[in-house]
Motif scaffolding. Structure first.
Motif, PDB file in Angstrom:
ATOM      1  N   ALA A  70       0.848  -1.193   0.000  1.00 18.44           N
ATOM      2  CA  ALA A  70       0.000   0.000   0.000  1.00 18.44           C
ATOM      3  C   ALA A  70       0.880   1.239   0.000  1.00 18.44           C
ATOM      4  O   ALA A  70       1.779   1.374   0.828  1.00 18.44           O
ATOM      5  N   ARG A  71       0.607   2.139  -0.944  1.00 15.00           N
ATOM      6  CA  ARG A  71       1.436   3.331  -1.067  1.00 15.00           C
ATOM      7  C   ARG A  71       0.668   4.398  -1.828  1.00 15.00           C
ATOM      8  O   ARG A  71       0.095   4.138  -2.877  1.00 15.00           O
ATOM      9  N   GLY A  72       0.654   5.599  -1.284  1.00 15.77           N
ATOM     10  CA  GLY A  72       0.055   6.741  -1.959  1.00 15.77           C
ATOM     11  C   GLY A  72       0.972   7.933  -1.794  1.00 15.77           C
ATOM     12  O   GLY A  72       1.426   8.219  -0.688  1.00 15.77           O
ATOM     13  N   GLU A  73       1.268   8.599  -2.892  1.00 16.70           N
ATOM     14  CA  GLU A  73       2.244   9.691  -2.851  1.00 16.70           C
ATOM     15  C   GLU A  73       1.756  10.859  -3.697  1.00 16.70           C
ATOM     16  O   GLU A  73       1.203  10.667  -4.778  1.00 16.70           O
ATOM     17  N   ARG A  74       1.940  12.077  -3.193  1.00 14.66           N
ATOM     18  CA  ARG A  74       1.602  13.290  -3.922  1.00 14.66           C
ATOM     19  C   ARG A  74       2.650  14.352  -3.609  1.00 14.66           C
ATOM     20  O   ARG A  74       3.381  14.250  -2.625  1.00 14.66           O
ATOM     21  N   VAL A  75       2.675  15.391  -4.431  1.00 18.83           N
ATOM     22  CA  VAL A  75       3.592  16.502  -4.229  1.00 18.83           C
ATOM     23  C   VAL A  75       2.771  17.772  -4.014  1.00 18.83           C
ATOM     24  O   VAL A  75       1.815  18.041  -4.739  1.00 18.83           O
ATOM     25  N   ILE A  76       3.170  18.537  -3.010  1.00 19.07           N
ATOM     26  CA  ILE A  76       2.581  19.842  -2.733  1.00 19.07           C
ATOM     27  C   ILE A  76       3.585  20.879  -3.211  1.00 19.07           C
ATOM     28  O   ILE A  76       4.752  20.855  -2.798  1.00 19.07           O
ATOM     29  N   GLN A  77       3.141  21.763  -4.086  1.00 22.78           N
ATOM     30  CA  GLN A  77       4.005  22.829  -4.590  1.00 22.78           C
ATOM     31  C   GLN A  77       3.895  24.014  -3.649  1.00 22.78           C
ATOM     32  O   GLN A  77       2.828  24.614  -3.523  1.00 22.78           O
ATOM     33  N   ARG A  82       9.570  25.222  -3.589  1.00 23.30           N
ATOM     34  CA  ARG A  82       9.794  23.889  -3.000  1.00 23.30           C
ATOM     35  C   ARG A  82       8.706  22.915  -3.410  1.00 23.30           C
ATOM     36  O   ARG A  82       7.556  23.289  -3.592  1.00 23.30           O
ATOM     37  N   GLU A  83       9.102  21.657  -3.526  1.00 24.22           N
ATOM     38  CA  GLU A  83       8.143  20.567  -3.701  1.00 24.22           C
ATOM     39  C   GLU A  83       8.184  19.736  -2.428  1.00 24.22           C
ATOM     40  O   GLU A  83       9.245  19.236  -2.052  1.00 24.22           O
ATOM     41  N   ILE A  84       7.036  19.622  -1.777  1.00 24.93           N
ATOM     42  CA  ILE A  84       6.936  18.840  -0.550  1.00 24.93           C
ATOM     43  C   ILE A  84       6.205  17.552  -0.897  1.00 24.93           C
ATOM     44  O   ILE A  84       5.055  17.582  -1.333  1.00 24.93           O
ATOM     45  N   THR A  85       6.876  16.433  -0.710  1.00 17.22           N
ATOM     46  CA  THR A  85       6.269  15.132  -0.996  1.00 17.22           C
ATOM     47  C   THR A  85       5.600  14.616   0.263  1.00 17.22           C
ATOM     48  O   THR A  85       6.162  14.704   1.357  1.00 17.22           O
ATOM     49  N   VAL A  86       4.387  14.085   0.089  1.00 16.85           N
ATOM     50  CA  VAL A  86       3.707  13.370   1.165  1.00 16.85           C
ATOM     51  C   VAL A  86       3.523  11.927   0.708  1.00 16.85           C
ATOM     52  O   VAL A  86       3.184  11.672  -0.446  1.00 16.85           O
ATOM     53  N   ALA A  98       2.813   4.559   7.870  1.00 16.56           N
ATOM     54  CA  ALA A  98       2.472   5.970   8.058  1.00 16.56           C
ATOM     55  C   ALA A  98       1.038   6.114   8.576  1.00 16.56           C
ATOM     56  O   ALA A  98       0.769   6.945   9.450  1.00 16.56           O
ATOM     57  N   ILE A  99       0.133   5.318   8.041  1.00 19.85           N
ATOM     58  CA  ILE A  99      -1.262   5.381   8.491  1.00 19.85           C
ATOM     59  C   ILE A  99      -1.357   4.981   9.962  1.00 19.85           C
ATOM     60  O   ILE A  99      -2.067   5.631  10.743  1.00 19.85           O
ATOM     61  N   LEU A 100      -0.624   3.963  10.351  1.00 17.81           N
ATOM     62  CA  LEU A 100      -0.601   3.544  11.753  1.00 17.81           C
ATOM     63  C   LEU A 100      -0.092   4.689  12.634  1.00 17.81           C
ATOM     64  O   LEU A 100      -0.643   4.958  13.705  1.00 17.81           O
ATOM     65  N   SER A 101       0.933   5.391  12.167  1.00 16.20           N
ATOM     66  CA  SER A 101       1.464   6.527  12.921  1.00 16.20           C
ATOM     67  C   SER A 101       0.407   7.619  13.094  1.00 16.20           C
ATOM     68  O   SER A 101       0.264   8.192  14.177  1.00 16.20           O
ATOM     69  N   ALA A 102      -0.343   7.913  12.032  1.00 18.49           N
ATOM     70  CA  ALA A 102      -1.411   8.919  12.122  1.00 18.49           C
ATOM     71  C   ALA A 102      -2.485   8.478  13.107  1.00 18.49           C
ATOM     72  O   ALA A 102      -2.977   9.282  13.906  1.00 18.49           O
ATOM     73  N   GLU A 103      -2.856   7.206  13.059  1.00 25.53           N
ATOM     74  CA  GLU A 103      -3.867   6.687  13.989  1.00 25.53           C
ATOM     75  C   GLU A 103      -3.390   6.839  15.431  1.00 25.53           C
ATOM     76  O   GLU A 103      -4.153   7.264  16.310  1.00 25.53           O
ATOM     77  N   ALA A 131      -3.397  11.080  -1.617  1.00 25.50           N
ATOM     78  CA  ALA A 131      -2.345  10.103  -1.322  1.00 25.50           C
ATOM     79  C   ALA A 131      -2.844   9.062  -0.324  1.00 25.50           C
ATOM     80  O   ALA A 131      -2.589   7.859  -0.478  1.00 25.50           O
ATOM     81  N   LEU A 132      -3.567   9.512   0.668  1.00 26.84           N
ATOM     82  CA  LEU A 132      -4.126   8.605   1.665  1.00 26.84           C
ATOM     83  C   LEU A 132      -5.121   7.651   1.025  1.00 26.84           C
ATOM     84  O   LEU A 132      -5.114   6.443   1.298  1.00 26.84           O
ATOM     85  N   ALA A 133      -5.966   8.159   0.137  1.00 27.29           N
ATOM     86  CA  ALA A 133      -6.948   7.305  -0.560  1.00 27.29           C
ATOM     87  C   ALA A 133      -6.249   6.234  -1.381  1.00 27.29           C
ATOM     88  O   ALA A 133      -6.691   5.080  -1.413  1.00 27.29           O
ATOM     89  N   ASP A 134      -5.159   6.594  -2.059  1.00 29.69           N
ATOM     90  CA  ASP A 134      -4.409   5.598  -2.826  1.00 29.69           C
ATOM     91  C   ASP A 134      -3.905   4.480  -1.920  1.00 29.69           C
ATOM     92  O   ASP A 134      -3.982   3.304  -2.267  1.00 29.69           O
ATOM     93  N   ALA A 135      -3.378   4.853  -0.767  1.00 25.49           N
ATOM     94  CA  ALA A 135      -2.811   3.855   0.148  1.00 25.49           C
ATOM     95  C   ALA A 135      -3.883   2.942   0.728  1.00 25.49           C
ATOM     96  O   ALA A 135      -3.702   1.722   0.768  1.00 25.49           O
ATOM     97  N   ILE A 136      -5.013   3.503   1.149  1.00 25.32           N
ATOM     98  CA  ILE A 136      -6.017   2.643   1.795  1.00 25.32           C
ATOM     99  C   ILE A 136      -6.848   1.863   0.792  1.00 25.32           C
ATOM    100  O   ILE A 136      -7.488   0.885   1.159  1.00 25.32           O
TER     101      ILE A 136
END
Length: 117
Positions: A4-11, A15-19, A25-30, A99-104
């Motif tokens: 499971a992996r979801g990735e996006r870039v915030i401009q 700078r480009e910030i990747t999430v 990572a989801i477990l960490s958020a929970e 990105a979260l939707a892609d992962a779950i």
């Protein structure tokens, strides 16, 4: 893709910030928010706000930092807030939630590339 992996870039300006969201990572958020990811998303959709977004943004940024094997300090809530200040709520929420939707939504099935493009 391996898991499971979801990735996006915030401009954010220059700078480009990747999430990045993975199961870890989801477990960490929970753990940070004290509730399951479906509840986090439901709360977010029904009027949740900055607390959830900052936590998800921080977790996604930290997962991307670790994945890139970048040195330095772990991403803090303050780091996430700086990005939020720079690009605004929607500018962060859309890529984080995509990105979260892609992962779950990962189902474990590898897809073959379409030979027709």
């Amino acid at each position: 893709m391996s898991g499971a992996r979801g990735e996006r870039v915030i401009q954010a300006g220059e700078r480009e910030i990747t999430v990045l969201f993975t199961n870890r990572a989801i477990l960490s958020a929970e753990q940070q928010l004290g509730k399951g990811i479906i509840q986090i998303l439901n709360d977010f959709q029904s009027g949740g706000g900055y607390t959830e977004l900052v936590a998800l943004l921080r977790v996604g940024m930290e997962a991307a930092r670790q994945d890139a094997r970048a040195g330095g300090k772990p991403v803090s809530n303050d780091d996430a807030l700086k990005v939020l200040d720079e690009v605004g709520f929607t500018g962060c929420a859309v890529p984080v939630l995509e990105a979260l939707a892609d992962a779950i939504s990962y189902d474990g099935k590898e897809t073959e590339p379409d030979p027709n493009g």
